[in-house]
Design an enzyme around this catalytic site. Structure first.
Site, mmCIF file in Angstrom:
data_model
loop_
_atom_site.group_PDB
_atom_site.id
_atom_site.type_symbol
_atom_site.label_atom_id
_atom_site.label_comp_id
_atom_site.label_asym_id
_atom_site.label_seq_id
_atom_site.Cartn_x
_atom_site.Cartn_y
_atom_site.Cartn_z
ATOM 1 N N TYR A 210 -10.591 14.163 18.629
ATOM 2 C CA TYR A 210 -11.134 13.164 17.696
ATOM 3 C C TYR A 210 -11.471 13.800 16.344
ATOM 4 C CZ TYR A 210 -13.665 9.259 15.771
ATOM 5 O OH TYR A 210 -14.049 8.225 14.961
ATOM 6 N N PHE B 254 3.059 -0.723 -8.873
ATOM 7 C CA PHE B 254 3.783 -1.138 -7.678
ATOM 8 C C PHE B 254 3.035 -2.369 -7.120
ATOM 9 C CE2 PHE B 254 4.380 -0.800 -3.024
ATOM 10 C CZ PHE B 254 5.737 -1.048 -3.011
ATOM 11 N N ASP B 255 3.736 -3.244 -6.378
ATOM 12 C CA ASP B 255 3.121 -4.516 -5.917
ATOM 13 C C ASP B 255 1.760 -4.337 -5.256
ATOM 14 O OD1 ASP B 255 5.899 -4.233 -5.718
ATOM 15 O OD2 ASP B 255 6.117 -5.739 -4.150
ATOM 16 N N ASP C 63 -0.027 7.868 -8.770
ATOM 17 C CA ASP C 63 0.447 7.166 -7.587
ATOM 18 C C ASP C 63 1.728 7.943 -7.253
ATOM 19 O OD1 ASP C 63 1.362 5.438 -5.695
ATOM 20 O OD2 ASP C 63 1.321 3.640 -6.945
ATOM 21 N N ALA D 278 3.955 8.613 -4.718
ATOM 22 C CA ALA D 278 4.867 8.411 -3.583
ATOM 23 C C ALA D 278 6.160 9.227 -3.690
ATOM 24 C CB ALA D 278 5.206 6.925 -3.459
ATOM 25 N N LYS E 256 7.336 7.910 1.717
ATOM 26 C CA LYS E 256 8.440 8.226 0.806
ATOM 27 C C LYS E 256 8.640 9.743 0.812
ATOM 28 C CE LYS E 256 7.165 3.945 -0.406
ATOM 29 N NZ LYS E 256 5.881 3.386 -0.802
ATOM 30 N N HIS F 139 8.922 -14.558 -0.633
ATOM 31 C CA HIS F 139 10.216 -13.964 -0.279
ATOM 32 C C HIS F 139 10.245 -13.402 1.146
ATOM 33 C CE1 HIS F 139 7.765 -10.764 -2.023
ATOM 34 N NE2 HIS F 139 8.449 -9.910 -1.306
HETATM 35 C C1 LIG Z 1 5.222 2.379 -1.213
HETATM 36 C C2 LIG Z 1 4.357 2.520 -2.384
HETATM 37 C C3 LIG Z 1 2.986 2.235 -2.342
HETATM 38 C C4 LIG Z 1 2.312 1.649 -1.115
HETATM 39 O O1 LIG Z 1 2.426 2.462 -0.015
HETATM 40 P P1 LIG Z 1 2.485 1.915 1.499
HETATM 41 O O2 LIG Z 1 2.570 3.168 2.283
HETATM 42 O O3 LIG Z 1 3.659 1.032 1.613
HETATM 43 O O4 LIG Z 1 1.195 1.192 1.733
HETATM 44 C C5 LIG Z 1 2.240 2.442 -3.485
HETATM 45 N N1 LIG Z 1 2.800 2.901 -4.607
HETATM 46 C C6 LIG Z 1 4.108 3.180 -4.699
HETATM 47 C C7 LIG Z 1 4.677 3.689 -5.975
HETATM 48 C C8 LIG Z 1 4.932 2.991 -3.595
HETATM 49 O O5 LIG Z 1 6.249 3.246 -3.703
#
Ligand SMILES: *Cc1c(COP(=O)(O)O)cnc(C)c1O
Length: 468
Positions: free
Chosen positions: A72, A124-125, A215, A217, A258, A450
């Protein structure tokens, strides 16, 4: 001219895939209401829906999974994860979480007040949604070169630093708790940000005493583009470039799905001890104890190894080379694409290819359905279906600038032969483009339509007024 990149690995484990018959494909997509998100993954032949969490792990990562310590608290994999992230991202405090959007939620819940502004090269969304959910205003500041189709500027993912300074001046620095830089800039096509741009943002943030976060990724792909295209970095290792990029930021949030080369995971890493303490409280509340944060010990191990493997330069040359090669094949097949290509996907301009279909009838969706019907290929519409419709808050009718189709390439997963097959299907669609028709929505939810809406194909001559 792009050369065919050679895969720097050989295949040890295989997963069978098969192409359903034409009859089956026609039936499956109709059953799914012409929405590709609703088709079973096992009925897809080549799946280019996303590069998120879909890649293949290496033998080292799979071996690492067997060393998972599922205690844990304070399991051994945590120390490996923490040390790897401290080293690459140059931060003092590391907080694991199960995916990128949780890092966003924890950070913004802690530092945003309602009415605050968050500038980003492009949100990003999920980053936008998390900012808005905490009452923040998400401001996209892409650089001016992005819209210049004649420009071959390699860093079209940059933030517009003049617009950033102007925004801070206009709203006041006390209402800007953080500036975010998305590397690579996913929403504009995975395009990279230059080191010069990162340094400039650091200076602007220093002048106004504002935090600067990444951010991150696709930090590995971004670092590789800097090595390839920014002068002074040719002879540096990608790892040292990544370390330098990150050293300019106060913190990093990352989706490890990613460039973590893992199927699940994420983290936050920061330098400020007080902030780390606050983030940790919320982390414990919503994800778990701070040495696992919603992940298995074995996942922490796979991510630690993935974060190191992603900086391998043979891998990155192949990865970015494969995207460039795929873009060239699609262009040769007659598809107008967004160029230059970025790090993880190729975008086809369906609006240009299918002028007979108005944006309101979703040219990108028409092409998406056609990819499945003809080849069992799954791609995704990024246009009026995803971003159009009525704004649920204001009632305004939204319309995106372009009607695109995205072909995202999972990491280390598909061979060049499989991508050549996809380009052949694209070529068939181009030849028959005049026969393609628009779509109408038959059922839609209020948000993110979508993903779940159903549609029907329009009948009649698509060049004329479409009938029901
Ligand atoms: C995929 C992504 C996120 C969100 O990550 P999740 O692991 O899908 O929650 C945030 N910012 C960027 C640039 C991304 O490509």
């Amino acid at each position: 001219m792009s050369k065919k990149p050679i895969e720097p690995f050989r295949i040890k484990v295989t997963e069978p895939i098969s192409l359903p018959s034409e009859e089956e494909r026609l039936a499956k997509i109709e059953e799914a209401g012409y929405n590709i998100f609703r088709v079973k993954a096992e009925d897809i032949f080549i799946d280019l829906l996303t590069d998120s969490g879909t890649g293949a792990m290496s033998q080292h990562q799979w071996a690492g999974m067997m060393l998972g310590d599922e205690s844990y608290a304070c399991g051994r994999n945590w120390y490996h994860f923490e040390a790897t992230i401290k080293n690459i991202f140059q931060k003092r405090f590391v907080l694991p979480c199960h995916q990128g959007r949780v890092a966003e939620n924890i950070l913004f819940s802690t530092i945003l007040k309602p009415g605050d502004f968050v500038p980003n090269n492009t949100h990003f969304d999920t980053t936008r949604a998390n900012t808005m959910h905490k009452g923040g205003v998400a401001v996209d500041l892409p650089c001016p070169e992005l819209d210049d189709e004649t420009s071959d500027f390699p860093f079209k993912g940059n933030i517009d630093t003049e617009a950033l300074s102007a925004l801070i001046k206009k709203v006041g620095p006390e209402r800007v708790p953080v500036v975010v830089m998305t590397v690579t800039n996913n929403s504009v096509g995975g395009l990279p940000v230059s080191m010069a741009n990162i340094k400039e943002v650091r200076q602007i943030c220093d002048q106004h005493n504002i935090r600067f976060f990444f951010d991150a990724a696709r930090f590995g792909e971004n670092a590789y583009f800097i090595k390839k295209h920014e002068s002074g970095f040719e002879d540096r290792t990608v790892k040292s470039i990544a370390q330098e990029m990150c050293a300019y930021a106060d913190g990093v949030m990352m989706s490890a799905k990613k460039d973590g080369l893992a199927n699940m995971g994420g983290f936050l890493a920061v330098n400020d001890e007080d902030l780390a303490g606050q983030l940790k409280e919320l982390l414990i509340l919503i994800e778990g104890f701070p040495t696992y944060g919603g992940l298995n010990g074995r996942d922490l191990e796979a991510i630690s190894i993935g974060l190191q493997e992603v900086l391998n330069e043979d891998y990155l040359a192949y990865r970015t080379g494969q995207i460039e090669y795929f873009g060239m094949l699609l262009q040769q097949a007659g598809c107008p694409i967004v160029s230059p290509t970025g790090g993880h996907a190729v975008f086809i301009d369906a609006g240009k290819l299918l002028p007979q279909i108005e944006p309101a009838h979703f040219p990108g969706q028409s092409m998406t359905v056609e990819f499945y019907r003809r080849g069992g290929v799954r791609v995704v519409e990024i246009g009026s279906l995803m971003f159009g419709g009525e704004d649920p808050n204001t009632g305004e009718i939204l319309s995106p600038k372009k009607e695109l189709v995205r072909l995202a390439v999972p990491r280390r997963m598909y061979t060049n032969t499989q991508l050549e097959y996809v380009a052949e299907i694209a070529g068939e669609i181009v030849k028959d483009r005049e026969k393609l028709r628009g779509y109408k929505i038959t059922q839609e939810p209020q948000f993110l339509r979508h993903f779940t809406c159903t549609m029907k194909e329009m009948v009649g001559n698509p060049a004329k007024v479409p009938s029901d």
